[in-house]
Design a protein around this motif. Sequence first.
Motif: not given
Length: 173
Positions: A58-60, A84-89, A151-153, A33-37
């Motif tokens: 496309y949104r960045l 939501g797949s990144l773990d350990g940033l 994070d929110s995701e 969710d781009y807006d939530r993030a």
Amino acid sequence: MNETRTAPAGGASRQPATSIPFRLEGVVIPVADYDRARRFYRELGWRVDADVDGADGYRLMQFTPPGSPASVLFGTRVTAAQPGSLDGLLLVVDDIDAARADLLDRGVAVSDVFHDAAGGLGGGFHIGDHGRAPGHDPERRSYASYASFADSEGNRWVLQEITSRLPGRTWEE
């Protein structure tokens, strides 16, 4: 002709260190969710560097944490990674308690401070809560006290307190 070199067996390269700088500029974070993030990272107080609405969905969005030379990018159609797949940033902080208090003041659910149950410096990098012992590192060593948040995701961030750098490392590198 382009040539690809691989490291010898065991992973250690026998090549001399390169003199070509390789600087980490940014990390792409998968979000659903781009807006939530966007709201989440704005509420962290991170600097907005770019907010692009392009063609075909496309949104960045690019944010830079305070004091960081590297940025975080996310959006739609910018990565194939699962949201939501990144773990350990890793976020390095001078004072784990102040950083944790700041996140809590901003409404972020952040873990209590913890350290490596085995006494090492890798306490922030285990699957889930495995290997964590509650509280600061008993010796208050640099690199040894952590906290974490998502994070929110659902991407998990790790805060690591570094009060003095390892030999040969500087903040300017």
